[in-house]
Structures are given as C-alpha cells and as structure tokens.
Design an enzyme around this catalytic site. Structure first.
Site, mmCIF file in Angstrom:
data_model
loop_
_atom_site.group_PDB
_atom_site.id
_atom_site.type_symbol
_atom_site.label_atom_id
_atom_site.label_comp_id
_atom_site.label_asym_id
_atom_site.label_seq_id
_atom_site.Cartn_x
_atom_site.Cartn_y
_atom_site.Cartn_z
ATOM 1 C CG ASN A 101 109.491 57.037 -20.031
ATOM 2 O OD1 ASN A 101 110.045 55.940 -20.254
ATOM 3 N ND2 ASN A 101 108.083 57.369 -20.151
ATOM 4 C CB CYS A 105 107.419 53.842 -22.667
ATOM 5 S SG CYS A 105 106.293 54.767 -21.409
ATOM 6 C CG ASN A 152 108.419 52.227 -18.009
ATOM 7 O OD1 ASN A 152 107.074 51.635 -18.297
ATOM 8 N ND2 ASN A 152 108.785 53.355 -18.162
#
Lengths: 450, 443
Positions: B136, B139, B204
């Site tokens: 990830n 974010c 994202n």
C-alpha cells in the site's frame, strides 16, 4: 306507507372521521425528500414548453432548480413574482392540460415532472414563514379601485401595491377570495388556504378591502371612475344560467354554485343536508365539483347528465376520472326536457337523448327519467351587465363578456378588466391571475406616464 | 456461461472481480460474506506493524458526492489501515484461505520504510498461505503523515527500494498499489517494475476535500469542528483511473506489466473497460459499500453474457484489447469528420442541445424551423464536438455520424481525405515530413 316516497334529504349521513377523510387534501403535499427526488427529474429545458403553457409564464425550470438546490423560498419568489396566487394555482390548476402536458418528460416517458406539486411545496414553505417577499415601492399617491376580490382582483391589487399605488378592493361577498373562497371544491384547498392566501397577498400593505360592496348595488362604475385614478373590473360572473324549465325555482332544484358556496362556508359539513339521489345537469368543472362533493357528503347515487358527448365536456379528463373514481355516473348526450314535480318539489328530471349532427345537437325523441332528491343546475355562469351599465358609460361586450385589448384595457378610458368577466382566455384561476397582473402593469404604465 | 477464470501473477480466481483493500475486507466476517456472494478474490485490508493497533477517529470517516436522486458518485474517507491487532488478522486470513482455497486472497501491507519491518511482516503473512501481497503506497491521508502510504508512493526511488526488499524476502507475488496523487503515473509504475514487482494495482484514492459545511464553515466530514483531506474514490474517479491504467499499459518501459484495475468499478461494463485498457483483474470497493456484496452477481452475469455474445472464450482475450487504440493527440486523424445528427422521432424537444451549442459552443443547432420549436444540426457550423450528445437526456437521440463522402460544408474540404495528423500538418511549425504511420507513442 305512501307509494310516493318523500324526498330523502338529510344531514349527517357519515361518521365524523369520514367527513375529515373525504374533504381532506386530495393531493397530499410532497415532503422535502419527495420534492428533492421529483425536482431532480426536471431537465431545465431551453425555452421550456411548460413555461409557454403556463398562462402566467412562471419560470418553471428555474423554480424547480431552486428547489433542487434547497432554496425553496427562492423558488417561491420565482413563482410568486409571476403569479402571486401561485399557492392556490398549485392546488387547482388543471396542470394536465397546461404545464405538465407540455413537459418534455410527458413526451419522453408519459410521466411529466409533477410541476403542480413542486409549486405547492415551494409556496407552502414560504407561506409558512409568514414573510411577504415583495416590497412596496414608495407611495405614488395614485389610487386604484379594484372590483372583485377574486384571483384577478387580488393579483391586480398586489401588483399595483408593489408599484406604490393605493388600492381599494370592493367585493360583494362577506369575505374576500372570490371563487377560491366560495367556489372551488373543498378538498382542493382545505384548511382555510384561500383565506390564508388572501392575508398573505394583503400583507404587502397599501390595499384596503371593502366587503359587502357590490357593483351596481352599493357602488357605481361612474363613481369609481370619478374617485380613482384607474379602475380594474374583476368581479367574475355573478349570474347563473337557468334551465328554462318549469319548476326550477321549486325546492329540490338548486344552483350548484350556491350549494358549493354554502359547503365551503359551513363550519360543520355534517350539518349540510344532501340528497340520497342526486342529478347534476351540466358538463363543466362546477358539475364535477358539486357531484363529487355530494358523493363525499354521503349521497348514494350521483349522476351527471351532459347534453353533448364526452369530448365536448368542459371538465378536464382528470376531473372526469376523479368523478368516476368517486362513484359518480356521467351520462352523455341527454338534455333535460322537463322537471318532475310532486307536492311542490322537484323529484326528478325527464331527459331526452341527443346526438351530434354536423356539429349541431339534435334531439332524438327518446326519453328517460331520473328520479332525484336534489337536482343541481351547473350549466354555466354569466356576466350581469346591468351592474355596470350606466348612461354614457359604454363598456363594449364580446360574447357576453367585457371586451379587452392585450393590456386588458376596456373600451372605457381608465377602466381595465380581467378574470372570468372579461373576454380573455379560459375561465381558470391562473388565467385570471395573468389578467390581473397584466392589467396592473398596464395601469402602472398609464399612471406613470400621466 | 463464459469461462471467467482468471490467473493474475499466478494467483487464480474464479472471476476477475476482487474486493479492494478497504473496510469491506477488514475481517473474516465480511470476507466470508463476500465469497459467499461470489467475489473472485479479496485484498485484505492493509496490515501494519505489530504493536499497539492503529487508532481511528470515532466521528464520521466518510463524505459523499451525490449526483441526482442522491446517487453516490464519489466517496471520500479518512479511515486508516486496519485497527485490529495484527495477530487476529493473520489468524483470520489463514482460516479464510483454508476454507476458501479457490478464491484469491491477497494481503495488503504498510509498514515503515525499513527493510527489517518489511522482512518481518512478509514472513508472518507467508505463514498464512495467502496468495500474495499488495504494497500500500497509496493512502493519501493519515498514514502518509507518518511517512507511509502515498508518502512512499510519491517517490519512485522508495517504491523501487521497497519493492526490491519485498521480492528479496518473500516467494509470494508482490503487487505494488500506486497513488494517483502524482504528476505522471508512469514514473512510479516504472519504479515498481524496476524493483521487481510482479504487478501494479491502481488507483488508490485521490486526495480530496469532499465538501464544506456552509453553515459551520468546516470541511466534510467534520470531526469536532475540523476536517482533514481524505481519499476520494467511487464512480467519479473512474476516468482518472482508466487514463492511468492506459498510460502504464502503453508505456514502452512497463508494457506487459500485469495491472489490477481499481477506481469506480461499479458494473461489469466498467470492468470490461479497465480490462480493455490492460487490467487483468479489477478491484472494487465503493460499489460494494454502496449496494452490498450481491452486486457481484450482476458483474459476473453481465461479463459472462458479454463474452458469450462477443465470442470471447477467456477474460484474457479482453485484456489490453483497447490499448493499441490509445494514442497521443498528435497522432489523431485530423481529416476525420463527424457531424451530429438528431433523430427527430426520438427528440423530446428539451432544447438542451441547442442552448449548450448556442451559448457555449458553435451555434450549430436550431431552435426553430418555420416558426415552430425544432432542433436540427446546422452542418455548416457543426465541428462534431459531441457536446450535444453529452447533454441530451435521451439515449441515442443524437449520434455522431462519420462523414465519408462529399464535402464538409463547414470547411469546404473533402470528407474522404486520407489519414493525416498534426505531426505533418502545415500549421505545425515542428512538422516533420513522412510520419504517416507512427505506431510508437511519444515519450
């Protein structure tokens, strides 16, 4: 027991809750959520057909967009700036033949935007605040007399007051409002809306209402012309067409307009007597209004009889459907031949069947009889010219109504006219409002130029 | 029923519809419900380092952008990575994978930019027998303030470094999830590839303030009078995601790098579009959060119907099919002419095409003809811009008709002129001769 039954006319046929249900709001208002969902359906058309179809040319796409952007008071101002009786028109306009018929969504999917209900939503929001959104211009010192406190007169008075003129409205009846107060069906504007709307209109200031003053009885047109800078005539149609049959003055036969007026003014619907069997003669809105309201008062058999075919009926398709839903039977192509009377009362009507031949109505010779406890006459209202006929004051008539030009000027200088008494558009509340506004602007121009 | 089975970087799933790493995949309960409805795979909501769990706000985490009738077209959130203990997540992942061996189960990870941290968590994830990991780097809120998420994804060198660590320390496939909050998506994608990543997933969420309360003058969602930017997702971001997907798919350096497409996928049609631009699977979040997991039934059934009708035997046949048709503006055919045409039988006469064209464009649509309301395209003025088609409320009422013969009355030029683009156009001071066919996109 007698073979001839006494007329069965009685009050209190229903339980109290039935009266409330029957005479409550026929179209419940939209709540905020419903209004937002519905407003989303408007395409904000260019040169929108709905606006062209509205006699008062309300900017419908704009007010619907204002509802959508959660500005209902702004929406109401858009409506009321063109039609100060926008609240009542939202309730009584035959939208299915005006704005909603023209709505492109009607063309697209057979489901127009509910313009009438959206208009009601916006105007209700504003009226609940008790605010008068229009400001009176500084006083001009000019005085205008308005005859008739119905939709035409009120619309004219409000617009004239806005322009700073002082207005006196004369009305024959004890209360202002005209047909809004005395004529339209109770379930279309319950909870004293007509009166509340009059108060709202008058709250702009500069308007005095003189009730119980009828033209030709208490006041004369020549007096008004002498005492005021301009006169607007909006007194509607005071005369009721007669059947021209023997016995129509006897008990058992009633003017529909009078009966509806009593119904509208009563404090207690249960106290209003109604027959068990009702015959209504006529084919317009008044015929439907009296028929449906009789049913809702508890009459068992209500029959509207109209001399021409369905297509010729003055009542809109929606009104006819409403009557049918309420269990009213509509019979076409039959005209009253004579009234059946017994013991000094009307107890029925003999009708003769008709047919249309090359546009003309022909009697067939075939007859039938409908027994009735009450017979309502609803074959139209007419102007009473005697009220304003004076030596040297010649108002030209056209088709039995006062002739006016595009600005609603009569043939008499300083006198304007509008609403049902004038030979303009259809006899609709919204058309009367348009007349009043147009005349007021014309009067204002004339007074400003003078 | 077409064969929807997908193999993406060696991870098999019965269909290409995966749930993205997000609240719907935060625990076994939700994931099992999703699998029961038919989802082909999930990316488990991002796990962080072992230790005290992350803390979320206890006020509103979401804000919405609504279209007509409160249709949710955009969602923004300020939720952080999972706030449940690492051990519990790992136990659940292991159990779920054991119970649902045919479904894809990828684990999203976000730990500080320290090799030991990545090494440690990868080892623990491997023990769950999950199918792969997704890094990830996307974010944009909260975790980025702590040097993670998009703070990493915005620096290609970090992406490459962390991807390399991960490839070094695990046998699992490594997917790098990219943030759209950068200038040119090709740079982070190239970095992921350079670091050895097996695939990228994108996008994202987009940094966003979803709205402002005009009574309290605070951003939405508001936490005790204050707001912070969040991550924007849902149907409204789909065009941004499609473009970024295509940019990576057609870039010379990253061409062929597997892509998991994310961003506003709501229907099977959206999924086909992402696949056509190069996505091997799609990941969904907002649509599920709006309608619940059962929307996957329409996605599966719709994709299947589409494939059967088009004769596609595998999802693979769709993947990348539109990529050759994505080019740079300079290679578009400047001799192609299309004109709008209004179908008078379908026209409901709202007039929106007229006013849009009249007020804001080319004065190419009538409002009257012979004194009557009538909307018709004036070919002499129509530049073929498609605005009228875009604003018309009726499907297929206005269409763009290619002009293949005769003369364009607007320009007086023949409609059948051969392909010619800006690179050779006489008005182009940079024109170079003989570049009639340019297959390679410019750098």
């Amino acid at each position: 027991m007698s073979t001839i039954s006494a007329p069965d006319i009685a009050s209190g046929r229903l339980a109290p809750e039935d009266y409330r249900a029957n005479f409550g709001d026929i179209h419940p208002p939209l709540d905020r959520h419903q209004a937002l969902v519905e407003s989303d359906r408007c395409y904000f058309c260019y040169d929108a057909p709905c606006v062209a179809a509205c006699p008062t040319s309300i900017d419908i796409p704009l007010f619907i967009r204002q509802i959508r952007t959660e500005n209902p008071k702004g929406a109401a101002e858009t409506i009321l700036s063109q039609n100060i009786l926008g609240g009542m028109c939202a309730r009584v306009c035959p939208t299915e033949t005006l704005c909603e018929e023209a709505c492109v969504r009607e063309a697209a999917e057979g489901k127009p935007v509910k313009i009438g209900l959206l208009q009601r939503f916006a105007t209700d929001v504003l009226m609940e605040t008790g605010e008068q959104p229009f400001v009176r211009a500084p006083s001009t010192g000019r005085r205008v007399a308005v005859v008739g406190a119905g939709p035409a007169g009120l619309a004219a008075a409000h617009r004239l007051a806005m322009h700073g003129h002082d207005v006196v409205i004369y009305d024959a009846r004890p209360k202002p409002g005209g047909l809004n107060e005395y004529g339209i069906a109770a379930y279309k504007a319950p909870d004293g809306f007509a009166g509340a709307e009059v108060d709202f209109i008058l709250s702009i200031g500069g308007i005095t209402v003189e009730n119980g003053k009828a033209l030709g009885r208490d006041i004369a047109l020549s007096e008004l012309r002498g005492a005021y800078d301009a006169v607007f005539l909006g007194m509607g149609l005071a005369g009721v067409n007669a059947l021209g049959l023997d016995g129509e003055e006897l008990p058992g036969a009633e003017d529909a307009v009078d009966y509806i007026g009593r119904l509208r003014q009563t404090d207690d619907l249960a106290a209003l007597p109604v027959g068990r069997r009702i015959v209504v003669i006529g084919g317009g809105m008044t015929a439907v209004d009296v028929a449906v309201q009789s049913r809702r008062l508890g009459a068992e058999e209500v029959t509207i009889v109209y001399r021409r075919d369905r297509a010729a009926m003055g009542a809109s398709a929606y009104e006819q459907e409403l009557a049918a839903t309420d269990g009213v039977v509509i019979r076409h192509n039959a005209q009253p031949l004579r009234l059946v009377t017994e013991g000094g009362r009307v107890t029925g009507v003999v009708f003769e069947r008709t047919r249309s031949e090359a546009g003309a109505l022909a009697a067939t010779g075939e007859t039938f009889t409908l027994p009735a406890d009450m017979v309502f006459k609803a074959i139209g209202q007419k102007l009473v010219p005697a009220a304003f006929e004076e030596p040297g004051a010649a108002l030209t008539l056209k088709g039995g109504k006062i002739a006016v030009d595009e600005e609603r000027r009569t043939t008499l200088s300083g006198v304007w006219a509008g609403g049902d008494c004038a030979a303009t558009g259809e006899d609709l509340t919204v058309a009367a409002v348009a007349d009043g506004r147009i005349a007021a602007e014309s009067i204002h121009r004339a007074l400003s130029a003078a | 029923m077409a064969d929807l089975r997908t193999e993406f970087v060696g991870i098999k799933s019965p269909n290409p519809f995966w749930l993205a790493s997000a609240p719907p995949t935060d625990k076994a309960y939700n994931v099992v419900r999703a699998y029961k409805e038919g989802w082909g795979g999930v990316v488990w909501k991002t796990l962080g380092e072992d230790g005290p769990p992350v803390v979320n706000v206890s006020g509103p985490r979401y804000g919405a952008m609504h279209a007509g009738d409160r249709r949710l077209v955009g969602l923004n959130n300020i939720e952080l990575i999972t706030d449940r203990p690492l051990e519990i997540n790992l136990q659940e992942i292991k159990q779920v994978k054991r119970d649902w061996p045919d479904r894809a189960l990828v684990v999203s990870l976000m730990v500080p930019c320290v090799e030991e941290s990545w090494k440690a968590i990868l080892k623990r994830v491997e023990e769950t027998e999950a199918d792969g990991v997704e890094l990830n780097f996307g974010c944009p809120h909260g975790m980025s303030e702590r040097g993670m998420g998009s703070a990493v994804g915005q620096v290609p060198e970090y992406i490459e470094m962390v991807a390399r660590w991960c490839k070094t320390h695990t046998r699992m496939p490594v997917i790098v999830k990219l943030t759209p909050n950068i200038t040119d998506i090709r740079y982070p994608a190239r970095a992921a590839k350079a670091g050895g990543a097996d695939a990228v997933s994108l996008i994202n969420t987009v940094s966003s303030i979803i709205g402002v309360d005009i009574d309290t003058f605070a951003p939405l969602p508001t936490i005790d009078g204050k707001g912070s930017h969040g991550g924007y997702c849902g149907p409204a971001v789909k065009p941004i995601a499609l473009n970024m997907t295509a940019e990576i798919a057609r870039d010379r350096e990253t061409r062929g790098l597997p892509i998991s497409g994310i961003g506003g996928v709501t229907t099977w049609r959206d999924a086909v579009e992402f696949m056509a631009l190069g996505a091997g699977t799609v990941q969904v979040c907002t649509a599920a959060m709006t309608y619940g997991f059962r929307i996957v039934k329409d996605m599966i059934e719709g994709l299947s119907q589409y494939m059967d009708e088009r004769g596609f035997r595998s999802v693979e046949e769709i993947v990348g099919r539109a990529v050759p048709n994505v080019t740079d503006w300079q290679y578009l055919n400047l001799n192609y002419v299309a004109k709008a045409k209004i179908d008078q039988d379908l026209c409901i006469e709202c007039g929106r095409c007229h006013i849009a064209c009249e007020d804001t464009s080319h004065q190419a649509i009538t409002s009257m003809k012979d004194g009557k309301r009538h909307f018709e395209v004036i070919d002499e003025e129509c530049v073929g811009c498609n605005l009228c088609v875009s604003v018309c409320p009726v499907e297929d009422c206005i269409t763009m008709v290619p002009q293949t013969a005769g003369v364009d009355p607007r320009t007086g030029l023949a409609n059948d002129r051969p392909y010619a683009n800006w690179t050779t156009h006489p008005n182009n001071p940079m024109a170079r001769p003989a570049a009639e066919v340019v297959a390679e996109p410019a750098e």
